[in-house]
Design a protein around this motif. Structure first.
Motif: not given
Length: 133
Positions: A104-133
Motif C-alpha cells: 500500500v505504501v509503495g503503491g501510494a509513493v509510486a502513484w504520487l511520484a508519477t503524478q508529481v512528475a506529470w504535473v511538473y511536465k504538463a503545460k497547465i495554464p494558470y490563467v483562464e481566458f474568457d472564451q468570448r470573442s
C-alpha cells in the motif's frame, strides 16, 4: 472527466510496474505469501487514487465548488477502506499483513511520484481566458 485522463494512464502504468516489483521483492524476501500480498497492496492504493480522481472529476462536472468536499469524502472513504482491508488481512492471513501494508505504501509513493512528475511536465495554464470573442 477528460482532465484526469492525462495523468491516469502514466499513474496506472507506474502502479503496474510497482506491483511487479513488489511481487518480486516480496517473493524473494518473504516467500509466497508476500509475493501476492505486496502487489495486492499496490493495487488497493492504485484503486483508491484512481477512484478518488474519478469522483472529484465527476463532481467538477456538476460544480467546481464540489471538488473539495468530494476530495475530503473520498479521502475518508479511502482511509476507512484501507484500514478495514488491513484488519481483514490481519485476521485472515496474519503473515500477509506486513507485505500488504508495504505494498500500500509503495503503491501510494509510486502513484504520487508519477503524478508529481506529470504535473511538473504538463503545460497547465494558470490563467483562464474568457472564451468570448
Amino acid at each position: 472527466m477528460t482532465k484526469i485522463k492525462g495523468f491516469l494512464k502514466p499513474c496506472l502504468l507506474a502502479s503496474a510496474i510497482a506491483a511487479v516489483i513488489a511481487a518480486l521483492v516480496g517473493g524473494i524476501t518473504a516467500g509466497g505469501t508476500a509475493a501476492w500480498a505486496a502487489p495486492a497492496g499496490v493495487a488497493l492504493a492504485a484503486l483508491g487514487f484512481a477512484g478518488s480522481a474519478a469522483a472529484v472529476a465527476l463532481a467538477e462536472t456538476f460544480d467546481l465548488r464540489l471538488t473539495l468536499p468530494m476530495a475530503l469524502i473520498t479521502y475518508s472513504i479511502k482511509l476507512a477502506l484501507v484500514l478495514t482491508v488491513l484488519s481483514i488481512v490481519k485476521a485472515a492471513v496474519p503473515d500477509a499483513l506486513l507485505p500488504f501494508a508495504y505494498g500500500v505504501v509503495g503503491g501510494a509513493v509510486a502513484w504520487l511520484a508519477t503524478q508529481v512528475a506529470w504535473v511538473y511536465k504538463a503545460k497547465i495554464p494558470y490563467v483562464e481566458f474568457d472564451q468570448r470573442s
